[in-house]
Motif scaffolding. Structure first.
Motif, short mmCIF file in Angstrom:
data_model
loop_
_atom_site.label_atom_id
_atom_site.label_comp_id
_atom_site.label_asym_id
_atom_site.label_seq_id
_atom_site.Cartn_x
_atom_site.Cartn_y
_atom_site.Cartn_z
N PHE A 75 0.37 0.27 10.55
CA PHE A 75 1.67 0.92 10.67
C PHE A 75 2.32 0.55 12.00
O PHE A 75 3.50 0.19 12.06
N THR A 76 1.55 0.63 13.07
CA THR A 76 2.07 0.32 14.39
C THR A 76 2.51 -1.13 14.49
O THR A 76 3.60 -1.43 15.01
N LEU A 84 0.84 -1.19 0.00
CA LEU A 84 0.00 0.00 0.00
C LEU A 84 0.88 1.25 0.00
O LEU A 84 1.91 1.28 0.68
N PRO A 85 0.50 2.28 -0.73
CA PRO A 85 1.19 3.56 -0.55
C PRO A 85 0.97 4.03 0.88
O PRO A 85 -0.06 3.75 1.50
N GLU A 135 9.23 1.78 -6.93
CA GLU A 135 7.98 1.91 -6.19
C GLU A 135 7.66 0.62 -5.43
O GLU A 135 8.10 -0.46 -5.80
N GLY A 136 6.83 0.79 -4.39
CA GLY A 136 6.25 -0.38 -3.75
C GLY A 136 6.72 -0.63 -2.33
O GLY A 136 7.80 -0.21 -1.92
N TYR A 137 5.87 -1.30 -1.58
CA TYR A 137 6.14 -1.80 -0.23
C TYR A 137 6.74 -0.72 0.67
O TYR A 137 7.75 -0.93 1.35
N GLU A 138 6.08 0.42 0.70
CA GLU A 138 6.62 1.58 1.41
C GLU A 138 6.71 1.35 2.92
O GLU A 138 7.68 1.77 3.56
#
Length: 231
Positions: A104-105, A94-95, A148-151
């Motif tokens: 995120f946590t 996901l961006p 790009e990707g896997y930010e």
């Protein structure tokens, strides 16, 4: 006739994938290995049952402070030549602006915070001249982040690397070799079915690096060939 001294390793996160193959490779090289898993069943337990008690298996949910403290008490008095932390999760591509806060946590706690908590809890078990190592990734290289990707995953590994740098600075005088290891893109549950490497191909090279670097001062971020990975 003299014999080589016994080398002892603790591998955190060895239930499957890279961690499991790492344990098997260390055993093949006559290391004595203790390994942790989140569950009491699985391939690692089967290895134990077939090897007269080796490797020794301990239960650990790495994100649990209580379980980590319990493990520390159980291992009291052990002396380690290698402490290796292998643990990571990925929650999709996901961006970053679409990543939910709880996701995120979860990823940051698992991939960045928890490995450093493990090191702090267990580092005193490592002998002078021993090695403290963490499985990182080229994806954590800011210099090489040009695709790009896997930010979120990339950010978590970059955070891991930065925290390991802080750890190394804080413990600069402890006489431990400190390593961040990039094993390459492997065909695991995390790496996916199309990855170019198999763990049985890459992990022997990783162990070559661990053995070759033993006793070297400072912190290094290295790939499976022992070459530096840019920060």
């Amino acid at each position: 006739m003299s014999t080589a001294p016994t080398r002892r390793a603790l591998v955190i996160g060895a239930s499957r994938g890279l961690g499991l193959v790492l344990v098997r490779e260390l055993l093949r090289r006559d290391w004595h290995v203790t390994a942790t898993t989140r569950q009491a069943t699985g391939e690692l337990q089967a290895d134990t049952d077939g090897r007269d008690g080796r490797p020794a298996v301990e239960r650990l949910e790495m994100t649990s402070a209580d379980q980590l403290e319990s493990l520390r008490r159980r291992l009291n008095g052990r002396r380690l030549d290698l402490l290796f932390v292998n643990a990571a999760i990925d929650r999709g591509d996901l961006p970053i602006h679409e990543v939910p806060t709880d996701m995120f946590t979860e990823v940051m706690v698992t991939n960045a915070l928890s490995p450093l908590r493990v090191l702090e809890a267990l580092r005193t078990l490592v002998v002078p001249g021993g090695t403290v190592a963490v499985m990182s990734s080229e994806q954590g290289s800011i210099t090489r982040n040009t695709e790009e990707g896997y930010e979120l995953y990339k950010a978590s590994k970059a955070a891991l690397n930065q925290l390991m740098r802080s750890y190394a600075t804080r413990h600069a005088d402890d006489q431990h070799t400190k390593l961040l290891i990039d094993p390459g893109h492997n065909r695991t549950a995390l790496g996916g079915p199309d990855a170019p490497l198999m763990p049985r191909e890459s992990i022997p090279s990783v162990v070559d690096v661990l053995e070759a670097q033993a006793g070297a001062p400072g912190l290094r971020f290295l790939d499976r060939h022992g070459e530096p990975v840019p920060w």
